[in-house]
Design a protein around this motif. Structure first.
Motif, PDB file in Angstrom:
ATOM      1  N   ASP A  81       0.832  -1.205   0.000  1.00 30.07           N
ATOM      2  CA  ASP A  81       0.000   0.000   0.000  1.00 30.07           C
ATOM      3  C   ASP A  81       0.870   1.260   0.000  1.00 30.07           C
ATOM      4  O   ASP A  81       0.430   2.312   0.430  1.00 30.07           O
ATOM      5  N   GLU A  82       2.108   1.137  -0.477  1.00 30.84           N
ATOM      6  CA  GLU A  82       3.014   2.285  -0.497  1.00 30.84           C
ATOM      7  C   GLU A  82       3.577   2.500  -1.892  1.00 30.84           C
ATOM      8  O   GLU A  82       3.571   1.604  -2.726  1.00 30.84           O
ATOM      9  N   ILE A  83       4.085   3.715  -2.093  1.00 35.85           N
ATOM     10  CA  ILE A  83       4.740   4.051  -3.346  1.00 35.85           C
ATOM     11  C   ILE A  83       6.000   4.836  -3.038  1.00 35.85           C
ATOM     12  O   ILE A  83       6.038   5.628  -2.096  1.00 35.85           O
ATOM     13  N   LEU A  84       7.027   4.579  -3.810  1.00 36.65           N
ATOM     14  CA  LEU A  84       8.277   5.330  -3.731  1.00 36.65           C
ATOM     15  C   LEU A  84       8.420   6.049  -5.064  1.00 36.65           C
ATOM     16  O   LEU A  84       8.453   5.403  -6.121  1.00 36.65           O
ATOM     17  N   VAL A  85       8.469   7.378  -5.014  1.00 36.12           N
ATOM     18  CA  VAL A  85       8.585   8.182  -6.227  1.00 36.12           C
ATOM     19  C   VAL A  85       9.984   8.785  -6.286  1.00 36.12           C
ATOM     20  O   VAL A  85      10.452   9.372  -5.319  1.00 36.12           O
ATOM     21  N   LEU A  86      10.644   8.604  -7.417  1.00 33.88           N
ATOM     22  CA  LEU A  86      11.992   9.124  -7.650  1.00 33.88           C
ATOM     23  C   LEU A  86      11.852  10.355  -8.544  1.00 33.88           C
ATOM     24  O   LEU A  86      11.559  10.244  -9.733  1.00 33.88           O
ATOM     25  N   LEU A  87      12.033  11.534  -7.959  1.00 38.54           N
ATOM     26  CA  LEU A  87      11.805  12.792  -8.658  1.00 38.54           C
ATOM     27  C   LEU A  87      12.987  13.174  -9.550  1.00 38.54           C
ATOM     28  O   LEU A  87      14.092  12.653  -9.388  1.00 38.54           O
ATOM     29  N   PRO A  88      12.768  14.107 -10.490  1.00 42.88           N
ATOM     30  CA  PRO A  88      13.818  14.478 -11.447  1.00 42.88           C
ATOM     31  C   PRO A  88      15.125  14.968 -10.821  1.00 42.88           C
ATOM     32  O   PRO A  88      16.187  14.805 -11.421  1.00 42.88           O
ATOM     33  N   ASP A  89      15.076  15.552  -9.633  1.00 39.13           N
ATOM     34  CA  ASP A  89      16.305  16.045  -8.991  1.00 39.13           C
ATOM     35  C   ASP A  89      17.028  14.962  -8.192  1.00 39.13           C
ATOM     36  O   ASP A  89      18.016  15.229  -7.526  1.00 39.13           O
ATOM     37  N   GLY A  90      16.510  13.734  -8.249  1.00 40.00           N
ATOM     38  CA  GLY A  90      17.139  12.624  -7.541  1.00 40.00           C
ATOM     39  C   GLY A  90      16.581  12.369  -6.149  1.00 40.00           C
ATOM     40  O   GLY A  90      16.922  11.381  -5.512  1.00 40.00           O
ATOM     41  N   SER A  91      15.721  13.256  -5.676  1.00 41.07           N
ATOM     42  CA  SER A  91      15.126  13.045  -4.357  1.00 41.07           C
ATOM     43  C   SER A  91      14.035  11.977  -4.435  1.00 41.07           C
ATOM     44  O   SER A  91      13.522  11.660  -5.507  1.00 41.07           O
ATOM     45  N   GLU A  92      13.697  11.434  -3.283  1.00 40.55           N
ATOM     46  CA  GLU A  92      12.696  10.371  -3.186  1.00 40.55           C
ATOM     47  C   GLU A  92      11.575  10.795  -2.257  1.00 40.55           C
ATOM     48  O   GLU A  92      11.812  11.483  -1.268  1.00 40.55           O
ATOM     49  N   ARG A  93      10.379  10.367  -2.579  1.00 41.54           N
ATOM     50  CA  ARG A  93       9.224  10.604  -1.710  1.00 41.54           C
ATOM     51  C   ARG A  93       8.460   9.296  -1.566  1.00 41.54           C
ATOM     52  O   ARG A  93       8.214   8.604  -2.545  1.00 41.54           O
ATOM     53  N   ARG A  94       8.086   8.986  -0.325  1.00 37.07           N
ATOM     54  CA  ARG A  94       7.264   7.797  -0.041  1.00 37.07           C
ATOM     55  C   ARG A  94       5.873   8.255   0.361  1.00 37.07           C
ATOM     56  O   ARG A  94       5.724   9.260   1.048  1.00 37.07           O
TER      57      ARG A  94
END
Length: 63
Positions: free
Chosen positions: A23-36
């Motif tokens: 039930d989770e997602i890890l998003v890898l943004l264009p600047d290299g940062s990550e958001r869960r």
């Protein structure tokens, strides 16, 4: 499996990769940062696009 979403804003294309698990997602943004995030009622694509929109808004705000 890693997937990708793309959004266009003011003629520029932004892409982010994401990985959904349970039930989770890890998003890898264009600047290299990550958001869960917890998906809740959102699909992985909706959640990833939402994170990418927030990223784009933050970039526009910094101008």
């Amino acid at each position: 499996m890693e997937e990708e979403v793309t959004l266009e804003h003011e003629g520029k294309t932004y892409s982010a990769s994401y990985i959904a698990f349970d039930d989770e997602i890890l998003v890898l943004l264009p600047d290299g940062s990550e958001r869960r995030s917890t998906l809740g009622t959102l699909t992985p694509v909706q959640a990833a696009k939402g994170r990418l929109r927030v990223y784009i808004r933050a970039l526009m705000h910094k101008r």
